[in-house]
Design a protein around this motif. Structure first.
Motif, PDB file in Angstrom:
ATOM      1  N   LYS A  99     -11.391  29.483 -21.566  1.00  0.00           N
ATOM      2  CA  LYS A  99     -11.114  27.779 -21.530  1.00  0.00           C
ATOM      3  C   LYS A  99     -10.229  27.334 -20.576  1.00  0.00           C
ATOM      4  CE  LYS A  99      -7.298  28.472 -24.953  1.00  0.00           C
ATOM      5  NZ  LYS A  99      -6.861  28.217 -26.230  1.00  0.00           N
ATOM      6  N   TYR A 100      -9.342  28.466 -19.987  1.00  0.00           N
ATOM      7  CA  TYR A 100      -8.542  27.981 -18.869  1.00  0.00           C
ATOM      8  C   TYR A 100      -9.412  27.985 -17.533  1.00  0.00           C
ATOM      9  CZ  TYR A 100      -5.051  29.267 -22.234  1.00  0.00           C
ATOM     10  OH  TYR A 100      -4.214  29.394 -23.428  1.00  0.00           O
ATOM     11  N   HIS A 101     -10.410  28.786 -17.433  1.00  0.00           N
ATOM     12  CA  HIS A 101     -11.276  28.653 -16.290  1.00  0.00           C
ATOM     13  C   HIS A 101     -11.966  27.263 -16.235  1.00  0.00           C
ATOM     14  CE1 HIS A 101     -10.895  33.300 -16.165  1.00  0.00           C
ATOM     15  NE2 HIS A 101     -11.078  33.137 -14.863  1.00  0.00           N
ATOM     16  N   SER A 102     -12.366  26.957 -17.361  1.00  0.00           N
ATOM     17  CA  SER A 102     -13.148  25.872 -17.687  1.00  0.00           C
ATOM     18  C   SER A 102     -12.362  24.531 -17.346  1.00  0.00           C
ATOM     19  CB  SER A 102     -13.715  25.809 -19.126  1.00  0.00           C
ATOM     20  OG  SER A 102     -14.746  26.783 -19.150  1.00  0.00           O
ATOM     21  N   PHE A 103     -11.213  24.652 -17.685  1.00  0.00           N
ATOM     22  CA  PHE A 103     -10.069  23.600 -17.521  1.00  0.00           C
ATOM     23  C   PHE A 103      -9.705  23.344 -16.091  1.00  0.00           C
ATOM     24  CE2 PHE A 103      -5.749  22.506 -16.634  1.00  0.00           C
ATOM     25  CZ  PHE A 103      -5.773  21.138 -17.248  1.00  0.00           C
ATOM     26  N   PHE A 104      -9.674  24.363 -15.403  1.00  0.00           N
ATOM     27  CA  PHE A 104      -9.620  24.250 -13.892  1.00  0.00           C
ATOM     28  C   PHE A 104     -10.765  23.928 -13.123  1.00  0.00           C
ATOM     29  CE2 PHE A 104      -5.591  26.912 -14.696  1.00  0.00           C
ATOM     30  CZ  PHE A 104      -4.714  25.888 -14.221  1.00  0.00           C
ATOM     31  N   ALA A 105     -11.919  24.459 -13.638  1.00  0.00           N
ATOM     32  CA  ALA A 105     -13.013  24.299 -12.922  1.00  0.00           C
ATOM     33  C   ALA A 105     -13.327  22.546 -12.980  1.00  0.00           C
ATOM     34  CB  ALA A 105     -14.156  24.865 -13.570  1.00  0.00           C
ATOM     35  N   ARG A 106     -13.227  22.024 -14.293  1.00  0.00           N
ATOM     36  CA  ARG A 106     -13.443  20.636 -14.525  1.00  0.00           C
ATOM     37  C   ARG A 106     -12.536  19.768 -13.560  1.00  0.00           C
ATOM     38  NH1 ARG A 106     -14.389  22.017 -20.077  1.00  0.00           N
ATOM     39  NH2 ARG A 106     -16.631  21.568 -20.643  1.00  0.00           N
ATOM     40  N   ASN A 107     -11.514  20.264 -13.402  1.00  0.00           N
ATOM     41  CA  ASN A 107     -10.520  19.433 -12.513  1.00  0.00           C
ATOM     42  C   ASN A 107     -10.754  19.484 -11.193  1.00  0.00           C
ATOM     43  OD1 ASN A 107      -8.119  17.928 -13.751  1.00  0.00           O
ATOM     44  ND2 ASN A 107      -8.421  20.055 -15.082  1.00  0.00           N
ATOM     45  N   ILE A 108     -11.367  20.642 -10.806  1.00  0.00           N
ATOM     46  CA  ILE A 108     -11.847  20.797  -9.198  1.00  0.00           C
ATOM     47  C   ILE A 108     -13.088  19.831  -9.110  1.00  0.00           C
ATOM     48  CG2 ILE A 108     -12.844  22.385  -7.676  1.00  0.00           C
ATOM     49  CD1 ILE A 108     -11.314  24.882  -9.258  1.00  0.00           C
ATOM     50  N   GLY A 109     -14.114  20.019 -10.214  1.00  0.00           N
ATOM     51  CA  GLY A 109     -15.150  19.265 -10.002  1.00  0.00           C
ATOM     52  C   GLY A 109     -14.880  17.714  -9.831  1.00  0.00           C
ATOM     53  N   LEU A 110     -13.756  17.104 -10.585  1.00  0.00           N
ATOM     54  CA  LEU A 110     -13.117  15.890 -10.522  1.00  0.00           C
ATOM     55  C   LEU A 110     -12.606  15.606  -9.100  1.00  0.00           C
ATOM     56  CD1 LEU A 110     -12.931  13.059 -12.093  1.00  0.00           C
ATOM     57  CD2 LEU A 110     -10.834  14.051 -12.820  1.00  0.00           C
ATOM     58  N   CYS A 111     -11.917  16.481  -8.621  1.00  0.00           N
ATOM     59  CA  CYS A 111     -11.180  16.407  -7.510  1.00  0.00           C
ATOM     60  C   CYS A 111     -12.458  16.261  -6.180  1.00  0.00           C
ATOM     61  CB  CYS A 111     -10.395  17.406  -6.978  1.00  0.00           C
ATOM     62  SG  CYS A 111      -8.841  17.427  -7.904  1.00  0.00           S
ATOM     63  N   ILE A 112     -13.413  17.138  -6.136  1.00  0.00           N
ATOM     64  CA  ILE A 112     -14.571  16.979  -5.203  1.00  0.00           C
ATOM     65  C   ILE A 112     -15.179  15.644  -5.320  1.00  0.00           C
ATOM     66  CG2 ILE A 112     -16.852  17.915  -4.611  1.00  0.00           C
ATOM     67  CD1 ILE A 112     -15.559  20.740  -5.529  1.00  0.00           C
ATOM     68  N   LEU A 113     -15.555  15.123  -6.605  1.00  0.00           N
ATOM     69  CA  LEU A 113     -16.194  13.943  -6.669  1.00  0.00           C
ATOM     70  C   LEU A 113     -15.321  12.594  -6.174  1.00  0.00           C
ATOM     71  CD1 LEU A 113     -18.181  14.842  -9.863  1.00  0.00           C
ATOM     72  CD2 LEU A 113     -19.180  14.404  -7.733  1.00  0.00           C
ATOM     73  N   TYR A 114     -14.172  12.748  -6.649  1.00  0.00           N
ATOM     74  CA  TYR A 114     -13.113  11.532  -6.118  1.00  0.00           C
ATOM     75  C   TYR A 114     -13.276  11.585  -4.780  1.00  0.00           C
ATOM     76  CZ  TYR A 114      -9.534   8.396  -6.249  1.00  0.00           C
ATOM     77  OH  TYR A 114      -8.743   7.189  -6.128  1.00  0.00           O
ATOM     78  N   THR A 115     -13.016  12.722  -4.081  1.00  0.00           N
ATOM     79  CA  THR A 115     -13.071  12.799  -2.637  1.00  0.00           C
ATOM     80  C   THR A 115     -14.444  12.366  -1.944  1.00  0.00           C
ATOM     81  OG1 THR A 115     -11.711  14.639  -2.769  1.00  0.00           O
ATOM     82  CG2 THR A 115     -12.692  14.584  -0.614  1.00  0.00           C
ATOM     83  N   VAL A 116     -15.445  12.726  -2.559  1.00  0.00           N
ATOM     84  CA  VAL A 116     -16.743  12.305  -2.013  1.00  0.00           C
ATOM     85  C   VAL A 116     -16.874  10.567  -2.161  1.00  0.00           C
ATOM     86  CG1 VAL A 116     -19.226  12.234  -2.474  1.00  0.00           C
ATOM     87  CG2 VAL A 116     -18.074  14.447  -2.440  1.00  0.00           C
ATOM     88  N   TYR A 117     -16.487  10.153  -3.560  1.00  0.00           N
ATOM     89  CA  TYR A 117     -16.280   8.837  -3.292  1.00  0.00           C
ATOM     90  C   TYR A 117     -15.522   7.973  -2.401  1.00  0.00           C
ATOM     91  CZ  TYR A 117     -14.678   4.379  -5.503  1.00  0.00           C
ATOM     92  OH  TYR A 117     -14.215   2.913  -5.639  1.00  0.00           O
ATOM     93  N   LEU A 118     -14.289   8.605  -2.368  1.00  0.00           N
ATOM     94  CA  LEU A 118     -13.255   7.977  -1.334  1.00  0.00           C
ATOM     95  C   LEU A 118     -14.138   7.737  -0.109  1.00  0.00           C
ATOM     96  CD1 LEU A 118      -9.711   9.388  -2.461  1.00  0.00           C
ATOM     97  CD2 LEU A 118     -10.874   6.983  -2.877  1.00  0.00           C
ATOM     98  N   LEU A 119     -14.514   9.157   0.708  1.00  0.00           N
ATOM     99  CA  LEU A 119     -15.193   9.370   2.027  1.00  0.00           C
ATOM    100  C   LEU A 119     -16.179   8.105   1.944  1.00  0.00           C
ATOM    101  CD1 LEU A 119     -14.881  13.038   2.048  1.00  0.00           C
ATOM    102  CD2 LEU A 119     -13.519  11.340   3.486  1.00  0.00           C
ATOM    103  N   ASN A 120     -16.878   7.995   0.854  1.00  0.00           N
ATOM    104  CA  ASN A 120     -18.227   7.046   0.978  1.00  0.00           C
ATOM    105  C   ASN A 120     -18.172   5.441   0.724  1.00  0.00           C
ATOM    106  OD1 ASN A 120     -20.802   8.912   1.631  1.00  0.00           O
ATOM    107  ND2 ASN A 120     -19.391  10.006   0.419  1.00  0.00           N
ATOM    108  N   TYR A 121     -17.025   5.411   0.237  1.00  0.00           N
ATOM    109  CA  TYR A 121     -17.040   4.064  -0.370  1.00  0.00           C
ATOM    110  C   TYR A 121     -15.385   3.214   0.135  1.00  0.00           C
ATOM    111  CZ  TYR A 121     -20.723   4.213  -3.279  1.00  0.00           C
ATOM    112  OH  TYR A 121     -22.123   4.438  -4.044  1.00  0.00           O
ATOM    113  N   LYS A 122     -14.489   4.001   0.616  1.00  0.00           N
ATOM    114  CA  LYS A 122     -13.040   3.567   0.732  1.00  0.00           C
ATOM    115  C   LYS A 122     -12.540   3.838   2.159  1.00  0.00           C
ATOM    116  CE  LYS A 122     -12.698   1.767  -3.228  1.00  0.00           C
ATOM    117  NZ  LYS A 122     -12.809   0.403  -3.521  1.00  0.00           N
ATOM    118  N   MET A 123     -13.640   4.418   2.938  1.00  0.00           N
ATOM    119  CA  MET A 123     -13.015   4.860   4.307  1.00  0.00           C
ATOM    120  C   MET A 123     -14.275   4.479   5.364  1.00  0.00           C
ATOM    121  SD  MET A 123     -11.452   8.653   3.995  1.00  0.00           S
ATOM    122  CE  MET A 123     -10.995   8.563   5.827  1.00  0.00           C
TER     123      MET A 123
END
Length: 174
Positions: A99-123
């Motif tokens: 469950k700890y791996h899954s927890f960190f992996a979900r957070n990593i996924g969210l960080c990647i997707l937010y970064t992609v969003y920022l790069l494509n829509y806010k910059m």
């Protein structure tokens, strides 16, 4: 002691559905290449450098196209980590995630997707391309390269090294 997973609750299912929707919205633009009307430009004598590049088939990579392609590639990893962390981990590593791996992996996924969003829509593309090239280069070293050298990876993990051609073509887009 083995861990037993309980089926997700309705709240968890709704949360995952919302996250899936946000994920698709964040990465959808990565597949769309924007282009405007072609406006004729006055003839300009090309430099010897651009003539030489044309002779060998060109040399510059369009920043907008590169940003969309790299965002789609990176965004798919974000989707995998966010929505299917256990599968993403077991596809790439010789480990049984807890469950700890899954927890960190979900957070990593969210960080990647937010970064992609920022790069494509806010910059602006001109600022986003060097930022993503640098981010991918750092991620490649601390992620896939480190894992290949120090961790027990599966053959499927080699696909993560496809970041290298994106980094090289990103440098050509600068």
């Amino acid at each position: 002691t083995p861990t037993h997973h309980q089926p997700p609750t309705i709240t968890e299912v709704l949360l995952m559905t919302k996250l899936l929707l946000v994920t698709f919205l964040a990465t959808a633009s990565a597949l769309k290449v924007a282009g405007g009307p072609v406006v004729p430009q006055p003839a300009v004598k090309p430099s010897s450098m651009s003539t030489a590049l044309q002779l060998r088939g060109g040399g510059m990579v369009d920043q907008g196209v590169w940003l969309k392609a790299a965002s789609a590639f990176f965004g798919l990893y974000g989707v995998g980590f966010l929505l299917a962390p256990e599968m993403t981990i077991t596809q790439n590593f010789v480990v049984t995630p807890d469950k700890y791996h899954s927890f960190f992996a979900r957070n990593i996924g969210l960080c990647i997707l937010y970064t992609v969003y920022l790069l494509n829509y806010k910059m602006d593309v001109a600022a986003a391309v060097p930022a993503l090239v640098a981010y991918m280069a750092i991620c490649a070293v601390v992620g896939p390269v480190y894992a290949e050298l120090k961790l027990e990876t599966t053959p499927a993990h080699k696909a993560a090294l496809l970041m290298v051609p994106f980094i090289v073509t990103g440098l050509l887009a600068l």
